[in-house]
Scaffold this motif. Structure first.
Motif, PDB file in Angstrom:
ATOM      1  N   VAL A 170       0.745  -1.228   0.024  1.00 23.75           N
ATOM      2  CA  VAL A 170       0.057  -0.005  -0.117  1.00 23.75           C
ATOM      3  C   VAL A 170       0.971   1.164  -0.033  1.00 23.75           C
ATOM      4  CG1 VAL A 170      -1.650   1.259   1.081  1.00 23.75           C
ATOM      5  CG2 VAL A 170      -1.858  -1.044   1.085  1.00 23.75           C
ATOM      6  N   ASN A 171       0.717   2.271  -0.934  1.00 21.13           N
ATOM      7  CA  ASN A 171       1.291   3.510  -1.191  1.00 21.13           C
ATOM      8  C   ASN A 171       0.385   4.514  -0.862  1.00 21.13           C
ATOM      9  OD1 ASN A 171       4.143   2.386  -1.831  1.00 21.13           O
ATOM     10  ND2 ASN A 171       2.948   1.672  -3.539  1.00 21.13           N
ATOM     11  N   VAL A 172       0.727   5.631   0.012  1.00 16.55           N
ATOM     12  CA  VAL A 172      -0.057   6.486   0.170  1.00 16.55           C
ATOM     13  C   VAL A 172       0.551   7.962  -0.293  1.00 16.55           C
ATOM     14  CG1 VAL A 172      -1.532   8.193   1.926  1.00 16.55           C
ATOM     15  CG2 VAL A 172      -1.101   5.674   2.015  1.00 16.55           C
ATOM     16  N   PHE A 173      -0.016   8.802  -0.760  1.00 15.33           N
ATOM     17  CA  PHE A 173       0.619  10.045  -1.275  1.00 15.33           C
ATOM     18  C   PHE A 173      -0.512  11.272  -0.860  1.00 15.33           C
ATOM     19  CE2 PHE A 173       1.700   6.815  -4.464  1.00 15.33           C
ATOM     20  CZ  PHE A 173       2.997   7.184  -4.492  1.00 15.33           C
ATOM     21  N   VAL A 174       0.093  12.380  -0.429  1.00 11.80           N
ATOM     22  CA  VAL A 174      -0.499  13.514   0.020  1.00 11.80           C
ATOM     23  C   VAL A 174      -0.176  14.342  -1.001  1.00 11.80           C
ATOM     24  CG1 VAL A 174       0.883  14.154   1.696  1.00 11.80           C
ATOM     25  CG2 VAL A 174      -1.429  14.908   2.113  1.00 11.80           C
ATOM     26  N   ALA A 175      -1.081  15.469  -1.217  1.00 12.57           N
ATOM     27  CA  ALA A 175      -1.186  16.508  -2.246  1.00 12.57           C
ATOM     28  C   ALA A 175      -1.176  17.869  -1.349  1.00 12.57           C
ATOM     29  CB  ALA A 175      -1.899  16.577  -3.258  1.00 12.57           C
ATOM     30  N   GLY A 211       1.218  24.298   0.499  1.00 12.91           N
ATOM     31  CA  GLY A 211       1.780  24.018   1.791  1.00 12.91           C
ATOM     32  C   GLY A 211       0.561  23.339   2.800  1.00 12.91           C
ATOM     33  N   GLU A 212      -0.565  23.249   2.547  1.00 11.10           N
ATOM     34  CA  GLU A 212      -1.725  22.780   2.993  1.00 11.10           C
ATOM     35  C   GLU A 212      -2.103  21.564   2.388  1.00 11.10           C
ATOM     36  OE1 GLU A 212      -6.410  23.786   3.856  1.00 11.10           O
ATOM     37  OE2 GLU A 212      -5.273  25.404   3.243  1.00 11.10           O
ATOM     38  N   ALA A 213      -2.443  20.739   3.230  1.00 11.75           N
ATOM     39  CA  ALA A 213      -2.645  19.243   2.750  1.00 11.75           C
ATOM     40  C   ALA A 213      -4.417  19.302   2.272  1.00 11.75           C
ATOM     41  CB  ALA A 213      -2.742  18.138   3.933  1.00 11.75           C
ATOM     42  N   VAL A 214      -4.437  19.013   1.024  1.00 12.36           N
ATOM     43  CA  VAL A 214      -5.678  19.085   0.149  1.00 12.36           C
ATOM     44  C   VAL A 214      -6.131  17.844  -0.475  1.00 12.36           C
ATOM     45  CG1 VAL A 214      -5.765  21.785   0.155  1.00 12.36           C
ATOM     46  CG2 VAL A 214      -4.797  20.152  -1.635  1.00 12.36           C
ATOM     47  N   GLY A 215      -5.401  16.684  -0.560  1.00  9.80           N
ATOM     48  CA  GLY A 215      -5.803  15.635  -1.277  1.00  9.80           C
ATOM     49  C   GLY A 215      -4.958  14.626  -1.112  1.00  9.80           C
ATOM     50  N   TYR A 216      -5.543  13.275  -1.514  1.00  6.21           N
ATOM     51  CA  TYR A 216      -4.664  12.182  -1.192  1.00  6.21           C
ATOM     52  C   TYR A 216      -4.837  11.051  -2.176  1.00  6.21           C
ATOM     53  CZ  TYR A 216      -8.527   9.802   0.875  1.00  6.21           C
ATOM     54  OH  TYR A 216      -9.858   9.296   1.164  1.00  6.21           O
ATOM     55  N   ALA A 217      -4.176  10.128  -2.477  1.00  8.18           N
ATOM     56  CA  ALA A 217      -4.032   9.045  -3.329  1.00  8.18           C
ATOM     57  C   ALA A 217      -3.660   7.627  -2.385  1.00  8.18           C
ATOM     58  CB  ALA A 217      -3.368   9.130  -4.519  1.00  8.18           C
ATOM     59  N   ILE A 218      -4.052   6.816  -2.691  1.00  8.80           N
ATOM     60  CA  ILE A 218      -4.013   5.172  -1.969  1.00  8.80           C
ATOM     61  C   ILE A 218      -4.144   4.495  -3.026  1.00  8.80           C
ATOM     62  CG2 ILE A 218      -4.558   3.670  -0.360  1.00  8.80           C
ATOM     63  CD1 ILE A 218      -6.081   5.854   1.179  1.00  8.80           C
ATOM     64  N   ALA A 277      -3.000  -0.443  -8.705  1.00  7.10           N
ATOM     65  CA  ALA A 277      -4.529   0.068  -8.660  1.00  7.10           C
ATOM     66  C   ALA A 277      -4.555   1.261  -7.510  1.00  7.10           C
ATOM     67  CB  ALA A 277      -5.227  -1.037  -7.801  1.00  7.10           C
ATOM     68  N   ILE A 278      -5.443   2.312  -8.083  1.00 11.03           N
ATOM     69  CA  ILE A 278      -5.506   3.507  -7.469  1.00 11.03           C
ATOM     70  C   ILE A 278      -6.921   3.109  -6.513  1.00 11.03           C
ATOM     71  CG2 ILE A 278      -6.371   5.945  -7.227  1.00 11.03           C
ATOM     72  CD1 ILE A 278      -5.029   6.045 -10.064  1.00 11.03           C
ATOM     73  N   GLU A 279      -6.867   2.895  -5.401  1.00 13.73           N
ATOM     74  CA  GLU A 279      -7.728   2.438  -4.489  1.00 13.73           C
ATOM     75  C   GLU A 279      -8.843   3.704  -3.894  1.00 13.73           C
ATOM     76  OE1 GLU A 279      -8.462  -0.637  -4.031  1.00 13.73           O
ATOM     77  OE2 GLU A 279      -6.532  -1.528  -4.773  1.00 13.73           O
TER      78      GLU A 279
END
Length: 189
Positions: free
Chosen positions: A55-60, A64-71, A86-88
């Motif tokens: 499992v990989n997690v990315f934060v956007a 400077g403010e966290a506004v999105g993520y992808a798992i 796979a983009i979960e």
């Protein structure tokens, strides 16, 4: 006007705070109650799921403010013989949409897929989400399967043996019993 800066970074498995807050917001945005989502975080299920191997997690972050993520998950046994990533889940806060955040997250996913040797990137997109379907189609994602979902209780009712009454049989029997009981009930004592 200059475009705001989007930065995407992989999330350290020991520091999931930003993703946890965004995940809670995504659950509420999709219709879940805050209490139910908070319980999943409090009992450790979210943290456990995000720390699993593969499992990989990315934060956007936007300015400077966290506004999105992808798992994502590595899926070597998907629909094709090639290894897949796979983009979960992919979610961007409503206020940060249309600023290139999702596209930046997809670029990070692509880089991870290439590093892992995955030849395909797949994503399950809700059929009713017109904007999400258009976004993925513009990036070249094509429809491969239709994924159908059913609750276990509904499936159990549909698979019930023929000796059990179906909904229509039960309704017919109740109406028949009610029609026999009405004349007796209308008689004076």
């Amino acid at each position: 006007m200059a475009r705001r800066t989007v930065e995407v970074t992989p999330v350290d498995r020991d520091d999931l705070r930003d993703v946890t807050g965004l995940w809670l917001a995504a659950r509420v945005d999709s219709g879940s109650s805050r209490e139910a989502a908070t319980r999943l975080v409090a009992d450790g299920r979210l943290g456990w799921a995000l720390r699993r191997p593969g499992v990989n997690v990315f934060v956007a972050r936007l300015d400077g403010e966290a506004v999105g993520y992808a798992i994502t998950t590595e899926n070597p046994f998907g629909l094709s013989p090639q290894a897949e990533l796979a983009i979960e889940q992919l979610w961007v806060a409503p206020a940060a949409r249309r600023h290139g955040v999702a596209k930046s997250l997809i670029a990070a996913v692509l880089s991870a897929a290439e590093r892992s040797g995955c030849e395909l990137v797949v994503s399950n997109v809700p059929q009713a989400s017109r904007d999400a379907n258009r976004f993925f189609a513009r990036l070249g994602f094509s429809s491969v399967i239709v994924r159908r979902v059913v609750s276990t209780s509904q499936l159990r009712r549909k698979l019930a043996p023929e000796s059990c009454e179906t909904g229509n049989e039960l309704l017919r029997r109740r109406r028949s019993l009610r029609s026999r009981a009405l004349p007796a009930a209308s008689r004076p004592f």
